[in-house]
Motif scaffolding. Structure first.
Motif, PDB file in Angstrom:
ATOM      1  N   UNK A   8       0.834  -1.210   0.000  1.00  0.00           N
ATOM      2  CA  UNK A   8       0.000   0.000   0.000  1.00  0.00           C
ATOM      3  C   UNK A   8       0.866   1.257   0.000  1.00  0.00           C
ATOM      4  N   UNK A   9       1.938   1.235   0.794  1.00  0.00           N
ATOM      5  CA  UNK A   9       2.848   2.381   0.841  1.00  0.00           C
ATOM      6  C   UNK A   9       3.547   2.571  -0.501  1.00  0.00           C
ATOM      7  N   UNK A  10       3.973   1.485  -1.124  1.00  0.00           N
ATOM      8  CA  UNK A  10       4.631   1.614  -2.427  1.00  0.00           C
ATOM      9  C   UNK A  10       3.651   2.143  -3.469  1.00  0.00           C
ATOM     10  N   UNK A  11       2.371   1.748  -3.381  1.00  0.00           N
ATOM     11  CA  UNK A  11       1.359   2.310  -4.287  1.00  0.00           C
ATOM     12  C   UNK A  11       1.244   3.817  -4.092  1.00  0.00           C
ATOM     13  N   UNK A  12       1.300   4.269  -2.833  1.00  0.00           N
ATOM     14  CA  UNK A  12       1.248   5.708  -2.533  1.00  0.00           C
ATOM     15  C   UNK A  12       2.439   6.423  -3.179  1.00  0.00           C
ATOM     16  N   UNK A  13       3.637   5.839  -3.066  1.00  0.00           N
ATOM     17  CA  UNK A  13       4.828   6.446  -3.671  1.00  0.00           C
ATOM     18  C   UNK A  13       4.692   6.514  -5.187  1.00  0.00           C
ATOM     19  N   UNK A  14       4.196   5.450  -5.774  1.00  0.00           N
ATOM     20  CA  UNK A  14       4.006   5.426  -7.230  1.00  0.00           C
ATOM     21  C   UNK A  14       2.998   6.500  -7.643  1.00  0.00           C
ATOM     22  N   UNK A  15       1.933   6.662  -6.870  1.00  0.00           N
ATOM     23  CA  UNK A  15       0.944   7.710  -7.169  1.00  0.00           C
ATOM     24  C   UNK A  15       1.571   9.099  -7.101  1.00  0.00           C
ATOM     25  N   UNK A  16       2.417   9.331  -6.098  1.00  0.00           N
ATOM     26  CA  UNK A  16       3.096  10.629  -5.963  1.00  0.00           C
ATOM     27  C   UNK A  16       3.945  10.901  -7.203  1.00  0.00           C
ATOM     28  N   UNK A  17       4.708   9.899  -7.613  1.00  0.00           N
ATOM     29  CA  UNK A  17       5.613  10.061  -8.762  1.00  0.00           C
ATOM     30  C   UNK A  17       4.830  10.294 -10.051  1.00  0.00           C
ATOM     31  N   UNK A  18       3.833   9.459 -10.309  1.00  0.00           N
ATOM     32  CA  UNK A  18       3.097   9.580 -11.576  1.00  0.00           C
ATOM     33  C   UNK A  18       2.272  10.867 -11.632  1.00  0.00           C
ATOM     34  N   UNK A  19       1.737  11.286 -10.493  1.00  0.00           N
ATOM     35  CA  UNK A  19       0.977  12.544 -10.467  1.00  0.00           C
ATOM     36  C   UNK A  19       1.877  13.736 -10.769  1.00  0.00           C
ATOM     37  N   UNK A  20       3.043  13.786 -10.126  1.00  0.00           N
ATOM     38  CA  UNK A  20       3.983  14.890 -10.360  1.00  0.00           C
ATOM     39  C   UNK A  20       4.465  14.892 -11.806  1.00  0.00           C
ATOM     40  N   UNK A  21       4.751  13.721 -12.328  1.00  0.00           N
ATOM     41  CA  UNK A  21       5.194  13.630 -13.722  1.00  0.00           C
ATOM     42  C   UNK A  21       4.101  14.146 -14.657  1.00  0.00           C
ATOM     43  N   UNK A  22       2.883  13.736 -14.414  1.00  0.00           N
ATOM     44  CA  UNK A  22       1.762  14.161 -15.243  1.00  0.00           C
ATOM     45  C   UNK A  22       1.570  15.676 -15.180  1.00  0.00           C
ATOM     46  N   UNK A  23       1.675  16.258 -13.973  1.00  0.00           N
ATOM     47  CA  UNK A  23       1.564  17.717 -13.803  1.00  0.00           C
ATOM     48  C   UNK A  23       2.592  18.455 -14.645  1.00  0.00           C
ATOM     49  N   UNK A  24       3.762  17.828 -14.826  1.00  0.00           N
ATOM     50  CA  UNK A  24       4.859  18.465 -15.555  1.00  0.00           C
ATOM     51  C   UNK A  24       4.968  17.985 -17.003  1.00  0.00           C
ATOM     52  N   UNK A  25       3.965  17.246 -17.461  1.00  0.00           N
ATOM     53  CA  UNK A  25       3.969  16.787 -18.850  1.00  0.00           C
ATOM     54  C   UNK A  25       5.041  15.755 -19.148  1.00  0.00           C
ATOM     55  N   UNK A  26       5.456  15.014 -18.142  1.00  0.00           N
ATOM     56  CA  UNK A  26       6.486  13.986 -18.318  1.00  0.00           C
ATOM     57  C   UNK A  26       5.791  12.633 -18.398  1.00  0.00           C
ATOM     58  N   UNK A  76      15.711  11.744 -11.128  1.00  0.00           N
ATOM     59  CA  UNK A  76      16.152  12.272  -9.828  1.00  0.00           C
ATOM     60  C   UNK A  76      15.169  13.304  -9.283  1.00  0.00           C
ATOM     61  N   UNK A  77      14.667  14.182 -10.158  1.00  0.00           N
ATOM     62  CA  UNK A  77      13.706  15.185  -9.698  1.00  0.00           C
ATOM     63  C   UNK A  77      12.442  14.531  -9.139  1.00  0.00           C
ATOM     64  N   UNK A  78      11.929  13.536  -9.833  1.00  0.00           N
ATOM     65  CA  UNK A  78      10.722  12.843  -9.370  1.00  0.00           C
ATOM     66  C   UNK A  78      10.984  12.076  -8.078  1.00  0.00           C
ATOM     67  N   UNK A  79      12.143  11.447  -8.004  1.00  0.00           N
ATOM     68  CA  UNK A  79      12.504  10.725  -6.786  1.00  0.00           C
ATOM     69  C   UNK A  79      12.633  11.665  -5.602  1.00  0.00           C
TER      70      UNK A  79
END
Length: 120
Positions: A34-52, A94-97
Motif C-alpha cells: 500500500x505504501x509503495x502504491x502511494x509512492x508510485x501515485x506521488x511520482x506519476x501525479x507529479x510527472x503528469x503535472x509536468x507533462x512527463x 532524480x527530480x521525481x525521486x
C-alpha cells in the motif's frame, strides 16, 4: 515445493519454521505494498503535472515475494519513452525521486549504478 530425498521430516519442519520467522506476514506485506502504491501515485501525479510521460512499477524483493521481515526493499522502477534523451531521463528521474521523498518527509541518499537512483 521440491524437497530433496535426503531431507528428513524433522529437517523440513525446522526449515518451514525458519522460513516463517523471516518472511513478512500478509498484513505486513499489504502495508508495504500500500505504501509503495502511494509512492508510485506521488511520482506519476507529479510527472503528469509536468507533462512527463512515465510509467512506474514495483520491482525487487517485494514484487518477487522474496523480501525478509524488516528488510523489505521497495524498488520502484520509472520508465520513460525510448525517445527520452539520457540527460533528461537522469534529471527527471532524480527530480521525481526527490519530490517523492520530500512528500513523505524522508531523507534521500542519491546513489549511482548504470543509472542514478535514490535510496532512503
Amino acid at each position: 515445493m521440491i524437497i530433496l530425498d535426503f531431507i528428513t521430516t524433522g529437517d523440513y519442519l525446522m526449515y518451514e519454521e525458519i522460513i516463517q520467522s523471516i518472511t513478512p506476514t500478509e498484513e505486513q506485506r499489504k502495508k508495504i505494498l500500500d505504501f509503495s502504491d502511494k509512492l508510485i501515485d506521488i511520482i506519476t501525479s507529479k510527472a503528469s503535472e509536468n507533462g512527463i510521460d512515465v510509467k512506474c512499477r514495483l520491482v525487487g524483493s517485494m514484487a518477487k515475494k522474496t523480501s525478509l521481515i524488516d528488510k523489505a526493499d521497495m524498488d520502484i522502477f520509472i520508465t520513460f519513452p525510448l525517445t527520452t534523451p539520457e540527460e533528461e531521463l537522469k534529471k527527471y528521474g532524480l527530480d521525481l525521486g526527490r519530490y517523492c521523498i520530500e512528500q513523505i518527509g524522508a531523507d534521500e541518499e542519491v546513489r549511482y549504478a548504470s543509472h542514478p537512483y535514490i535510496n532512503l
